[in-house]
Design an enzyme around this catalytic site. Sequence first.
Site, PDB file in Angstrom:
ATOM      1  N   ASP A 420       0.824  -1.207   0.000  1.00 51.73           N
ATOM      2  CA  ASP A 420       0.000   0.000   0.000  1.00 51.73           C
ATOM      3  C   ASP A 420       0.861   1.261   0.000  1.00 51.73           C
ATOM      4  OD1 ASP A 420      -2.652   1.319   0.418  1.00 51.73           O
ATOM      5  OD2 ASP A 420      -1.724   1.946   2.291  1.00 51.73           O
ATOM      6  N   GLU A 473       1.163  -0.522  -5.151  1.00 53.62           N
ATOM      7  CA  GLU A 473       0.163   0.509  -5.425  1.00 53.62           C
ATOM      8  C   GLU A 473       0.930   1.825  -5.523  1.00 53.62           C
ATOM      9  OE1 GLU A 473      -3.351   3.233  -3.694  1.00 53.62           O
ATOM     10  OE2 GLU A 473      -1.764   2.430  -2.443  1.00 53.62           O
TER      11      GLU A 473
END
EC number: 2.4.1.18
Length: 738
Positions: A420, A473
């Site tokens: 993330d 990401e």
Amino acid sequence: MQISLQTLGKVLQTNIHVLAQGRHHDPFVFLGCHPIDITEKQQHKENGWALCVWLPTAETAKVDDIELQRVEGTDVFMAFITDKQKEGLPKHYVVEWVEKGGSEHAMVSPYTFLPQLGELDLHLFAEGQHWNLYDVLGAHPKVIDGVEGVQFAVWAPSAERVSVVGDFNGWHGLRHPMRVNGGSGVWELFIPGLQAGDIYKFEIRNRQTGHCFVKTDPYAASMEYRPKTGCVVYESQHKWNDQAWLTKLAEFDWQKSPINIYEVHLGSWQRADDGLFLNYREIAHRLVEYVKWMGYTHIELLPISEHPLDESWGYQTTGYFSPTSRFGSPDDFRYFVDHCHQNNIGVFLDWVPAHFPKDEFALGRFDGSALYEHEDPRRGEHQDWGTYIFNFGRNEVKNFLISNALYWLKELHIDGLRVDAVASMLYLDYSREEGQWLPNEHGGRENLEAIEFMRSLNEQVHSQCPGAVVMAEESTSWPMVSRPNWMGGLGFSMKWNMGWMNDTLDYFEKEPIYRPYHHNQLTFSQVYAYSENFVLPLSHDEVVHLKGSLIAKMPGDDWQKAANLRLLLAYQGLHPGKKLLFMGCEFAQWGEWSESRALDWHLCDHPLNRGIQLLAKSVNELYQSHPALYERDFESSGFEWIDCHDFQQSVLSFIRHSDHQKLICVFNFTPVPRENYRIGLPQPGQYIEVLNSDSELFGGSNKGNAGSVTSEDYAWMNQPYSAELTLPPLSVVVLKLE
């Protein structure tokens, strides 16, 4: 009878004084059974032994038949014994005591055991190279010298004293002080008699301020159900049955294989009839059955590391090594993964190394200092999220994170990680104004320490866990995110294609009458499509925070909204790149996703939603069964435009290639049917219509080509053959040479 404190030597007096103040860094030098130095005891001139125990809540105490005497004014109990008495004591003797309230207790003394952490463990940790650190730090049931108990170890270099506290000692911070291992900052203690299931934390006294605070174990394998925050001593009993899957995974060529990910938030995919969470085991059977029926290859879980706040969706982690207790025990989670693997479903996990919350009981200011985070808020605090940023330049912190990643992959059999917020790690000025950030040593904005961390992470994952993937990401134009370290890349397996997602959704949200002016939003992705190994995400981030659901984003009436969504899902499935779709989007949930309730599964009984669900299922099955759609995802040779210039009619056409297969994909992005639309074809023969998103099965108008078309010996669009097609409204037609 009491021993007068004044009769003891200065060293003993000092030890007792420091111990009583809760400031002793190594109680083993005093507690236990130690030879008497004549300078340490004034009254007893003979040689012998001092037997010392520390019992802050005791009235009386003894060891075997030896009565211990309280040192006057303290909670230390002592006896001076002869060599013969010492020989009669077992190596690990039992201390018996009576509480001030009258209850009786007995336990093997923790202060009779040698250090359990080896020099190599401490050296590797200091170097940031101890990849199975989770086996060393934390709480582990063990048998040492035939004595059962739990070994505790924690890193707290700025602590003056660390104690293990829990139900077993009334959460009394002075009952079980730990020893520190030299200058390593690692504290340890083996406590006999404890076992799996016991609740514990660490009480830490800071050396500089003297402040005490209670912290959860950063390496805890299990934690209590929220809102409780205690750690649970855990020992897995699960017997894995996924060896066939692991054998296949070790040889998994993910670049040339279908990867179609169903992104899931476990707390809201489905719930029990009473609205409560399902157990991991219950979810496993329901979810696997559905995912297999729908044709997905993998499940990706929003973070299920322990977190206190449901509304964070797991992205503010407080228990990095603990699967959240919301859905059961760590072994229940192992069962979930095992069941997925036995049904040929892979499991990916969202992993959050970019930042962590400021909850007082967790990692923040762990030992009273900025231990896991940077001291300077210009480096150590994330302003947007109100969280701390990991200090990636500290070996022990880097080791904590990499060993955590390996823990999920090796111990819990996760097949890959989605990392993330990579962009926030790459840039020192991420979401900061001028003057709010510190440049690197070269004056630049790149976070060199975070870059090195990510490269090391990916190197270790790929070397130690063959077949595992790590997806970034990453929303910027940072080059070579998914290229190997030796090429100068970051070493990730794949990168989320945020540009494709933003352009595609922006295009689809436009009324079809305006789409001809934005045709480049569909074609631009091919300019950079092979610069990285891309995943095409339609994720949870696109259906929250007042963004609306996917179907609600679509223009037009309900029929056009449904047709647009069918077209979007098909476009994603046919475009080069691996796929990811968030739960609920596949059956057109109308409402924006909420973590507080289950998906609106009743919508699947409505024809419109059921049609979209069946279209998604058909696209998934087409994708898995046709190598042309996945074999060359990351190679330009796997894609060929037929025509990308027909912006006036908003039509796109291309060929997907594999070594032995070609699929012709023709898209009509307007609600206007196109009759007699000539399309170039690469080979002569009859072409079967293997997908038509306007089929009445999916809720469409059922326009099409009667199942097939035959090529004509007529060159068109730089192809040697061609055929006239009927292009249904807001739809895609996929053709394959018979």
